[in-house]
Design an enzyme around this catalytic site. Structure first.
Site, PDB file in Angstrom:
ATOM      1  N   SER A   1     117.828  14.067  81.031  1.00 26.20           N
ATOM      2  CA  SER A   1     118.958  14.615  80.270  1.00 26.20           C
ATOM      3  C   SER A   1     120.234  13.808  80.506  1.00 26.20           C
ATOM      4  CB  SER A   1     119.187  16.087  80.648  1.00 26.20           C
ATOM      5  OG  SER A   1     118.096  16.880  80.241  1.00 26.20           O
TER       6      SER A   1
ATOM      7  N   GLU B   1     103.819  19.778  83.273  1.00 27.23           N
ATOM      8  CA  GLU B   1     104.805  19.200  82.383  1.00 27.23           C
ATOM      9  C   GLU B   1     104.130  18.776  81.098  1.00 27.23           C
ATOM     10  OE1 GLU B   1     107.327  17.395  86.105  1.00 27.23           O
ATOM     11  OE2 GLU B   1     106.523  16.082  84.611  1.00 27.23           O
TER      12      GLU B   1
ATOM     13  N   ASN C   1     110.351  18.478  76.382  1.00 31.10           N
ATOM     14  CA  ASN C   1     110.194  18.980  77.746  1.00 31.10           C
ATOM     15  C   ASN C   1     111.242  18.547  78.773  1.00 31.10           C
ATOM     16  OD1 ASN C   1     107.586  20.352  77.283  1.00 31.10           O
ATOM     17  ND2 ASN C   1     106.845  18.282  76.910  1.00 31.10           N
ATOM     18  N   TYR C   2     111.983  17.485  78.492  1.00 30.98           N
ATOM     19  CA  TYR C   2     112.895  16.964  79.522  1.00 30.98           C
ATOM     20  C   TYR C   2     114.350  16.864  79.099  1.00 30.98           C
ATOM     21  CZ  TYR C   2     108.535  15.703  81.777  1.00 30.98           C
ATOM     22  OH  TYR C   2     107.286  15.765  82.352  1.00 30.98           O
ATOM     23  N   LEU C   3     114.601  16.855  77.799  1.00 33.12           N
ATOM     24  CA  LEU C   3     115.977  16.675  77.332  1.00 33.12           C
ATOM     25  C   LEU C   3     116.596  18.026  76.985  1.00 33.12           C
ATOM     26  CD1 LEU C   3     115.481  13.586  74.998  1.00 33.12           C
ATOM     27  CD2 LEU C   3     116.208  13.627  77.386  1.00 33.12           C
TER      28      LEU C   3
END
Length: 713
Positions: free
Chosen positions: A542, A37, A670-672
């Protein structure tokens, strides 16, 4: 985690990502290992470390003095530099009104006649530079790099399952410059005597000499690892003499490298331009490739130069020598029928293969950690975009079954089987706290942990903590040695189970001794196709962003406050995911500058209010006077612009203070799910540039094109 200026590692999840020539060594690329990640440090650019590390997170860390002004208004531009409206007309001095004297209204300036000589007018000539040249006194316009044509891959038919591309051609990786020996007058001394070093030893010693004023070179582990490796690379003669690092005198070498660094820093404009042209020529050859007939950027085409390994935190291998990577250790991956990249003269590639089920262009194994490193496509490419889209779609699908999964693990809190109980509590933490699953570490790796690898020493149980009951205190080093410290009120059954898990165990024992990441992901895969512990982290990030934006956005807010709202929602996600950073070294100075700017702007607003009030009063008594009306409107607009500029500075100050130690960029990259952001900007008419910088806009072009204002995650 890739080292600085090198290529990033991309662990694979199946044998498909392992080079054909190396598939027998499965232990190096464990099957089922989740993709790495994004790095919390956000320090990696051009493939340094972490997923998608070509992108620096926003301009949070950019010194204020170097930032581009955010306001489009003239109020942010020094008077001396403003573009004059209406040709060469000068800016007039403010004129105070006297409501009893209409003659005080500013009048048009009379145009002076040109002086005449010998009954002929003197004609003022303007020298117009040749086309392409800058006007005298003006900076030449920066050449715009030609944009690569947009490939709207999302509108095309998908390739067969598992196939990544049809055709692939590239120029291979770019190798670092060969080592240049030190000038003859720079002497290395051992035990006070000059000693002549071999070229290889001198190069390896130069790595240490360059870092002599760094804290690393004072660390016992760093020094020991360096000298142990150095001894192995010495000639026999050198090994017999150079036996102690303490007796090595690097001072002359260190001084030489300091002087060289100063020279580089003080390069002339011509030298900088020459270097820029040279780097561009390299990027034009190695930084581009062709995929299915489309030109695409390569993310990390430069092979990392040799140096000393640092690692994150107190890594046990810090100080070890990273060797120069020869072509003989590199595997090239290209399309069938394509010409293999040219290998440096006198060398040959380890292998050339044609595997369209993997996305890398070249790979090799580095010597310090024994990991595979890859040359991958740039995050703006089709292959990365497809991967991102699939990742966010999987996380989006989780919302359809997440409540059922939660019901299952809550009922498993009371299971008679201890492994099931441990799995339920671990999944509760992964879901509620967005913890990483964690992987088992070898003894020679940094002591970082995730949920499944927590030890008893990493938690403390408090039946009461302040005004809360059943509180778990977490304190451990997570990915990239980022400290995770949190106090969380938990479900009563979770608390009771934890008391059972820690009973009769030593501090160094595993908290979940019957569980590991593989077992967790294997179980999750039975609940939903493609579900892993990592998907929960993406889902919760998210989902949190969307909920925060829905709750906090006021449609009546002005643009600066809308951007602040977005950053606060992003901040909530960064806190959830523990995306921390050290406060920038220039933070206090930046805040001081902002404060000074804000105070100066307040004075401007106060002065302008007085001027506006006078203009307003005068116009009130002379309604039929067009000049008075025009003046009133001008002063009113100027006051509004100044007030808007002041508001921007106030919002910016608040935003910067709130995000002092929070890294917003990692979650954004990376996450949204970018479609949430794009839909929000379209819904509230916020320019996308206000929340995404250029590289982020390029990476998420697919989302900008796909998402509409009514998109719901």
């Amino acid at each position: 985690m890739g080292a600085k200026n090198g290529v990033k590692e991309e662990p694979t999840s199946s044998d498909d990502e392992v080079p054909l020539a190396s598939r027998k060594r499965k232990k190096l690329v464990p099957k089922g290992e989740p993709q790495s990640e994004g790095s919390e440090s956000e320090a990696a650019v051009n493939g340094n470390s972490g997923e998608d590390s070509d992108y620096k997170n926003s301009d949070d860390d950019v010194p204020l003095s170097k930032r581009k002004a955010e306001s489009d208004s003239d109020d942010e531009i020094p008077l001396a530099s403003r573009k004059r409206k209406g040709g060469s007309q000068k800016i007039k001095k403010q004129t105070k009104y006297d409501s009893s004297d209409e003659e005080n209204v500013p009048k048009k300036k009379k145009i002076k006649k040109e002086p005449e000589t010998n009954n002929k007018k003197v004609v003022k000539r303007t020298i117009v530079p040749p086309k392409g040249e800058a006007k005298p006194g003006k900076k030449p316009k920066k050449e715009k790099e030609p944009d690569i044509p947009i490939w709207k891959w999302w509108l095309e038919d998908k390739l067969p399952e598992g196939q990544k591309w049809r055709s692939l051609s590239h120029s291979g990786p770019a190798f670092p410059e060969p080592y240049e020996r030190l000038p003859g007058h720079i002497k290395f001394k051992y035990d006070g005597k000059v000693f002549q070093l071999s070229e290889r030893t001198e190069e390896n010693m130069s790595f240490f000499a360059k870092m002599l004023d760094h804290d690393y070179t004072t660390k016992v582990v760093f020094r020991k690892n360096f000298f142990d490796d150095l001894r192995k690379l010495m000639t026999q003669e050198e090994r017999e003499v150079l036996k102690k690092l303490e007796l090595c005198d690097f001072s002359a070498m260190h001084q030489y490298y300091l002087e060289e660094a100063a020279k580089r820093k003080n390069r002339t404009k011509e030298e900088k331009e020459e270097l820029k042209v040279k780097n561009k020529a390299i990027a034009d050859v190695y930084g581009l490739c062709k995929v299915d007939g489309h030109i695409q950027k390569v993310g990390n085409f430069r092979i990392e130069p040799p140096g000393l390994f640092r690692g994150r935190g107190d890594h046990p291998k810090q100080g070890k020598i990273k060797l120069r990577t020869p072509p003989e250790s590199i595997i090239i991956n290209i399309g069938k029928g394509e010409t293999a990249p040219k290998c440096p003269e006198g060398h040959k590639w380890k292998a050339v293969q044609h595997d369209n089920k993997v996305t890398w262009l070249a790979c090799w194994k580095e010597n310090v950690l024994g990991n595979f490193k890859y040359v991958m496509l740039n995050p703006t490419s089709k292959l990365k975009g497809e991967k991102d889209h699939a990742k966010y779609e999987t996380a989006r699908n989780l919302k359809n079954c997440v409540e059922k999964i939660r019901e299952n693990y809550r009922s498993d809190f009371q299971s008679k089987e201890m492994m099931v109980r441990q799995r339920a509590v671990a999944l509760y933490f992964i879901d509620k706290l967005a913890l990483r699953a964690g992987n088992e570490k070898d003894d020679d790796e940094a002591d970082t942990v995730g949920c499944c690898s927590l030890r008893v020493e990493h938690i403390k149980l408090h039946e009461k903590w302040e005004d809360k009951e059943f509180v778990v205190e977490f304190d451990f080093l997570g990915k990239d040695s980022i400290r995770y410290q949190n106090w969380v009120a938990v479900n009563k059954r979770v608390y009771k189970n934890l008391k059972i898990f820690v009973k009769d165990k030593e501090p160094g024992d595993d908290l979940f001794d019957r569980l590991n990441t593989s077992k967790m992901n294997e179980y999750l895969g039975t609940l939903m196709d493609g579900l892993t512990a990592k998907v929960f982290r993406t889902y919760n990030a998210s989902w949190t962003l969307q909920q925060q934006l829905q709750e906090q956005t006021d449609s009546k807010s002005d643009l600066p406050n809308l951007v602040l709202t977005y950053n606060r929602a992003n901040r909530a996600v960064a806190v959830l995911c523990n995306h921390q950073r050290a406060a920038p070294k220039t933070f206090d100075k930046q805040m001081e500058n902002l404060g000074n700017q804000k105070d100066a702007k307040k004075e401007d607003v106060a002065k302008q209010k007085g001027v506006y009030k006078e203009a307003k009063n005068y116009y009130r008594h002379h309604r039929n006077n067009d000049k008075a009306k025009k003046r009133y409107e001008i002063e009113k607009r100027k006051l509004e612009r100044l007030q808007e500029a002041l508001l921007k500075l106030q919002v910016k100050e608040t935003d910067k203070a709130e995000n002092k130690t929070i890294a917003l960029g990692t979650s954004k990259l990376n996450y949204l799910d970018p479609r949430i952001t794009v839909a929000w900007t379209k819904r509230f008419t916020v320019p996308i540039e206000k929340v995404y910088n250029k590289t982020q806009r390029e990476k998420f072009l697919w989302a900008i094109e796909m998402a509409t204002a009514d998109f719901e995650w």
